[in-house]
Design a protein around this motif. Structure first.
Motif, mmCIF file in Angstrom:
data_model
loop_
_atom_site.group_PDB
_atom_site.id
_atom_site.type_symbol
_atom_site.label_atom_id
_atom_site.label_comp_id
_atom_site.label_asym_id
_atom_site.label_seq_id
_atom_site.Cartn_x
_atom_site.Cartn_y
_atom_site.Cartn_z
ATOM 1 N N UNK A 42 0.999 3.788 -3.151
ATOM 2 C CA UNK A 42 0.516 5.143 -2.889
ATOM 3 C C UNK A 42 1.628 6.161 -3.106
ATOM 4 N N UNK A 43 2.842 5.803 -2.749
ATOM 5 C CA UNK A 43 3.961 6.731 -2.946
ATOM 6 C C UNK A 43 4.122 7.082 -4.421
ATOM 7 N N UNK A 44 3.997 6.089 -5.298
ATOM 8 C CA UNK A 44 4.161 6.360 -6.721
ATOM 9 C C UNK A 44 2.934 7.024 -7.328
ATOM 10 N N UNK A 45 1.744 6.489 -7.053
ATOM 11 C CA UNK A 45 0.538 7.043 -7.687
ATOM 12 C C UNK A 45 0.038 8.298 -6.985
ATOM 13 N N UNK A 46 0.131 8.325 -5.667
ATOM 14 C CA UNK A 46 -0.431 9.443 -4.918
ATOM 15 C C UNK A 46 0.497 10.614 -4.748
ATOM 16 N N UNK A 56 -5.025 6.132 -6.519
ATOM 17 C CA UNK A 56 -3.989 6.084 -5.486
ATOM 18 C C UNK A 56 -4.593 5.782 -4.114
ATOM 19 N N UNK A 57 -5.647 6.498 -3.758
ATOM 20 C CA UNK A 57 -6.291 6.248 -2.468
ATOM 21 C C UNK A 57 -6.974 4.886 -2.446
ATOM 22 N N UNK A 58 -7.504 4.471 -3.597
ATOM 23 C CA UNK A 58 -8.070 3.128 -3.687
ATOM 24 C C UNK A 58 -7.020 2.057 -3.428
ATOM 25 N N UNK A 107 0.840 -1.205 0.000
ATOM 26 C CA UNK A 107 0.000 0.000 0.000
ATOM 27 C C UNK A 107 0.873 1.251 0.000
ATOM 28 N N UNK A 108 1.898 1.223 0.822
ATOM 29 C CA UNK A 108 2.810 2.360 0.924
ATOM 30 C C UNK A 108 3.506 2.639 -0.414
ATOM 31 N N UNK A 114 -4.833 -2.292 -0.856
ATOM 32 C CA UNK A 114 -3.621 -3.047 -0.551
ATOM 33 C C UNK A 114 -3.455 -3.227 0.953
ATOM 34 N N UNK A 115 -3.783 -2.217 1.730
ATOM 35 C CA UNK A 115 -3.673 -2.333 3.187
ATOM 36 C C UNK A 115 -4.594 -3.425 3.704
#
Length: 159
Positions: free
Chosen positions: A25-29, A66-68, A21-22, A73-74
């Motif tokens: 999210x780091x790449x997309x968010x 990204x938030x999805x 998840x991290x 993933x979490x």
């Protein structure tokens, strides 16, 4: 949280899922969001409001994906919902690259950012070979460690 649960495990949180998840999210968010926003600001002076609207929509869809991914993933790791959001993020990158390349014809020749932006967006699109090859490996149940890692690293290093 990632560092905390290594020392003090929490029963309902899976470290590996949180790690995925991290990274997603780091790449997309963060990374792609900043790049798309910056490129949109650069091209905005050369295009009309109607064309600018499609960039804004893509940026919002990218953030939704990204938030999805962060939540999915979490909660579940690599499962249908997280893979769907991840795939959506890849398709956003394709559309962003396509629109930018088509609209870049409005940018005067000699503008310093134009060739760099186009090449960067094309390489980003090329990087999606990694996740799609990883999906192929998962579908065929061929989880060879070297091929799996190569797929992941190909994506991360060309992203």
């Amino acid at each position: 949280m990632l560092r905390f649960i290594v020392i003090y495990p929490i029963s309902f949180i899976t470290y590996k899922n949180l790690l995925h998840a991290h990274s997603h999210f780091a790449f997309a968010g963060w990374v792609s969001h900043i790049l798309y926003s910056g490129l949109t600001i650069l091209i905005a002076t050369y295009i009309d409001e109607q064309k600018l609207k499609k960039y804004k929509i893509l940026i919002v869809v990218n953030l939704i994906s990204a938030y999805g991914m962060l939540v999915a993933f979490s909660a579940q790791g690599y499962k249908a919902i997280s893979i769907t959001f991840s795939t959506l993020s890849i398709f956003v990158s394709y559309f962003y690259a396509l629109f930018f390349i088509l609209d870049s014809k409005q940018i005067p020749k000699g503008t310093i950012f134009k060739p760099w932006a186009i090449v960067g967006l094309l390489i980003n699109a090329l990087s999606s070979i990694g996740p799609f090859f990883l999906a192929y490996l998962m579908a065929t149940k061929n989880m060879n460690r070297d091929l799996t890692n190569s797929s992941i690293y190909f994506y991360l290093h060309f992203f």
